[in-house]
Write an enzyme that holds these catalytic residues in place. Structure first.
Site, PDB file in Angstrom:
ATOM      1  N   ASP A   1      -2.177  12.465  -3.476  1.00  0.00           N
ATOM      2  CA  ASP A   1      -2.184  13.891  -3.819  1.00  0.00           C
ATOM      3  C   ASP A   1      -2.417  14.040  -5.320  1.00  0.00           C
ATOM      4  OD1 ASP A   1      -1.510  16.613  -4.315  1.00  0.00           O
ATOM      5  OD2 ASP A   1      -0.207  16.635  -2.568  1.00  0.00           O
TER       6      ASP A   1
ATOM      7  N   ASP B   1     -10.836  10.488  -4.983  1.00  0.00           N
ATOM      8  CA  ASP B   1     -12.018  11.349  -4.972  1.00  0.00           C
ATOM      9  C   ASP B   1     -11.876  12.466  -5.992  1.00  0.00           C
ATOM     10  OD1 ASP B   1      -9.893  12.419  -3.206  1.00  0.00           O
ATOM     11  OD2 ASP B   1     -11.286  14.102  -2.997  1.00  0.00           O
TER      12      ASP B   1
ATOM     13  N   TYR C   1     -10.344   8.811   4.792  1.00  0.00           N
ATOM     14  CA  TYR C   1     -10.804   9.857   3.878  1.00  0.00           C
ATOM     15  C   TYR C   1     -12.039   9.400   3.120  1.00  0.00           C
ATOM     16  CZ  TYR C   1      -6.730  12.959   4.316  1.00  0.00           C
ATOM     17  OH  TYR C   1      -5.776  13.834   4.768  1.00  0.00           O
TER      18      TYR C   1
ATOM     19  N   THR D   1     -10.863   3.801   3.289  1.00  0.00           N
ATOM     20  CA  THR D   1      -9.886   4.566   4.051  1.00  0.00           C
ATOM     21  C   THR D   1     -10.660   5.558   4.931  1.00  0.00           C
ATOM     22  OG1 THR D   1      -9.664   6.428   2.522  1.00  0.00           O
ATOM     23  CG2 THR D   1      -8.338   4.463   2.050  1.00  0.00           C
TER      24      THR D   1
ATOM     25  N   GLU E   1       0.864  -1.181   0.000  1.00  0.00           N
ATOM     26  CA  GLU E   1       0.000   0.000   0.000  1.00  0.00           C
ATOM     27  C   GLU E   1       0.897   1.227   0.000  1.00  0.00           C
ATOM     28  OE1 GLU E   1      -3.566   2.169   2.579  1.00  0.00           O
ATOM     29  OE2 GLU E   1      -2.524   0.428   3.404  1.00  0.00           O
TER      30      GLU E   1
ATOM     31  N   GLU F   1       4.651   4.597   3.956  1.00  0.00           N
ATOM     32  CA  GLU F   1       4.142   5.939   4.293  1.00  0.00           C
ATOM     33  C   GLU F   1       5.317   6.856   4.618  1.00  0.00           C
ATOM     34  OE1 GLU F   1       2.519   9.167   4.748  1.00  0.00           O
ATOM     35  OE2 GLU F   1       1.014   7.601   4.401  1.00  0.00           O
TER      36      GLU F   1
END
Length: 228
Positions: A118, A154, A192, A190, A44, A69
């Site tokens: 992003d 999104d 978000y 997630t 991920e 991350e």
């Protein structure tokens, strides 16, 4: 949005030492040794606070999940989530997508998750998008043939860019949708994503499967641009 600095970050990171891979480069080509019974190795990219990470690892306990991350203040929350859930099939790396070939061997990864990255909306930022061709060529170095990228966003403009860009670099698209949850929640979300869903925002998703591909020869102009 900038992540708020966590108090006592280092002690909290150290408390999750069993899940934290501090030198991922040592594991290149040998990740399965961490969980020999794994039927697949998945990565991920950008796990954030780890809701998707923890729920995916719990739902598929026979899969080895490596969460990458670059923001420690987010990663520590994800690690704590997985530690508190008692998960043994997930590990964390402080790093980013650009270094994947240094951490993983050729064909070592079965699936890559890219969730809500992003969008880098300006045209001069395109090369920073995680679905830009430069990154897709990086993923090809570590994915097995037939391996998959599962991408959710999104951002409608980023998704439109991505479904045009991805097939140009040796990936076949499937499960393409611009409204994943139109008939109710689908799959693991997630943090978000859950927020966006509650607000009625559409979620874009696609699966990209790696197929044989030969990179075209670079033009002189492209070569000069890459050297800059």
């Amino acid at each position: 949005m900038r992540m708020r600095k966590k108090k006592n970050l280092q002690p909290r990171m150290e408390a999750c030492r069993t899940l934290w891979i501090t030198d991922p480069f040592e594991h290149k080509g040998r990740w399965r040794e961490l969980f020999p019974q794994a039927r697949e190795i998945r990565v991920e990219v950008g796990c954030g606070k780890g809701r998707f990470t923890a729920e995916t690892a719990a739902a598929e306990p026979d899969v080895l999940l490596i969460a990458v991350e670059k923001v420690p203040d987010a990663m520590v929350v994800a690690m704590e989530r997985c530690r508190d859930a008692g998960l043994k099939n997930v590990f964390f790396v402080d790093g980013d997508a650009a270094t994947l070939p240094e951490m993983f061997g050729s064909g070592e990864i079965d699936r890559i998750y890219i969730n809500f990255c992003d969008p880098w909306p300006k045209s001069n930022q395109a090369k920073r998008r995680l679905t830009h061709g430069n990154f897709l060529k990086i993923y090809r170095q570590v994915l097995k043939m037939g391996g998959e990228i599962h991408f959710k966003s999104d951002n409608d403009k980023l998704f439109a860019f991505s479904v045009e860009e991805i097939p140009q670099f040796g990936f076949a698209l499937s499960e393409v949708t611009t409204d994943l949850h139109s008939n109710g929640p689908v799959g693991v979300m997630t943090d978000y994503e859950a927020k966006f869903y509650a607000e009625g925002k559409n979620i874009n998703r696609c699966v990209a499967t790696m197929v044989p591909w030969e990179a075209p020869a670079a033009t002189a102009e492209e070569a000069a641009t890459d050297e800059q």
